[in-house]
Design an enzyme around this catalytic site. Structure first.
Site, PDB file in Angstrom:
ATOM      1  N   HIS A  32     -14.878  -1.399 -26.763  1.00 59.53           N
ATOM      2  CA  HIS A  32     -14.954  -2.775 -27.240  1.00 59.53           C
ATOM      3  C   HIS A  32     -14.933  -3.698 -26.025  1.00 59.53           C
ATOM      4  CE1 HIS A  32     -12.931  -1.538 -31.346  1.00 59.53           C
ATOM      5  NE2 HIS A  32     -14.061  -0.877 -31.093  1.00 59.53           N
ATOM      6  N   HIS A  62     -17.489   5.109 -26.774  1.00 59.42           N
ATOM      7  CA  HIS A  62     -17.582   3.834 -27.505  1.00 59.42           C
ATOM      8  C   HIS A  62     -16.420   2.950 -27.072  1.00 59.42           C
ATOM      9  CE1 HIS A  62     -17.617   0.782 -30.515  1.00 59.42           C
ATOM     10  NE2 HIS A  62     -16.698   1.335 -31.298  1.00 59.42           N
ATOM     11  N   TYR A  90     -29.928   0.446 -11.469  1.00 61.26           N
ATOM     12  CA  TYR A  90     -28.961   1.355 -12.090  1.00 61.26           C
ATOM     13  C   TYR A  90     -28.805   1.091 -13.582  1.00 61.26           C
ATOM     14  CZ  TYR A  90     -27.742   3.642  -7.775  1.00 61.26           C
ATOM     15  OH  TYR A  90     -27.807   4.401  -6.632  1.00 61.26           O
TER      16      TYR A  90
END
Length: 214
Positions: free
Chosen positions: A96, A94, A121
């Site tokens: 940002h 995860h 891709y």
């Protein structure tokens, strides 16, 4: 080197690589990876991804209870939801990352197809990306939203927050995350210029050849 020691080193190596390239900044972002015994290593809360200590990475049991190490990221419920709903998930990343977050805030972004299929891709490594609504960071409801997808997506984009990607191992999850961010960047760079993305036939050919969830 034991399996756990090697995985700790890999987490730190890949986290630093992403941090150094500006894919996440400050103390944002987190990574988890599953060991063969079902337990999970998770990056600690409040520690920049470029400065992780392998020995202090959180070690959780299969029910995500802390066994050793520092306190894990507050986004642990988000990670656990992918392990629970997607068979074969070995790692979750995860970030940002800037371009993905920017895309999540644009009103024209398709919530069912947040990352457009601009390249082969993007289809191969990321698949369809669901845009989820905004949640306060650490809210367990984020995990509930992922569970609501019933394992049909390996990647989601949290509105005004950032992308989350699951993969078969930490390397696959990281490569998919990087592909997602680069595709978001391409989408923003070409926005308003009528870019020629992949056709449905081309997407289908990639999906069939590489057995992609689509």
């Amino acid at each position: 080197m034991s399996e756990q020691a090697k995985l700790r080193e890999d987490i730190c190596l890949l986290a630093k690589s992403m941090f150094d390239r500006g894919l996440t900044c400050g103390a944002s972002g987190n990574i988890s990876a599953r060991l063969s015994d079902g337990s999970v290593l998770v990056t600690p809360t409040g520690v920049p991804m470029g400065f992780l200590d392998p020995a202090r990475i959180s070690h959780l049991d299969e029910k995500f209870r802390l066994l050793s190490g520092d306190r894990p990221t507050k986004e642990t419920p988000l990670h656990s939801a992918f392990y629970e709903t997607r068979t074969g998930t070995g790692a979750v990343v995860h970030l940002h990352s800037t371009h993905s977050v920017a895309l999540s805030m644009l009103p024209e972004t398709d919530p069912d197809h947040a990352i457009p299929p601009l390249t082969a891709y993007a289809v191969m490594r990321v698949g369809k990306v669901k845009l989820l609504p905004f949640f306060v960071p650490g809210d367990p409801a984020m995990g509930d939203a992922v569970r609501g997808l019933a394992g049909k997506r390996s990647a989601v984009l949290l509105a005004n927050h950032g992308p989350v990607v699951a993969g078969k191992d930490i390397w696959a999850a990281t490569f998919a995350m990087e592909e997602l961010e680069e595709t978001a960047k391409l989408a923003l760079l070409t926005r308003g210029q009528n870019p020629i993305g992949l056709t449905n036939d081309q997407i289908g050919a990639v999906v069939r050849k590489f057995d992609v969830d689509w």
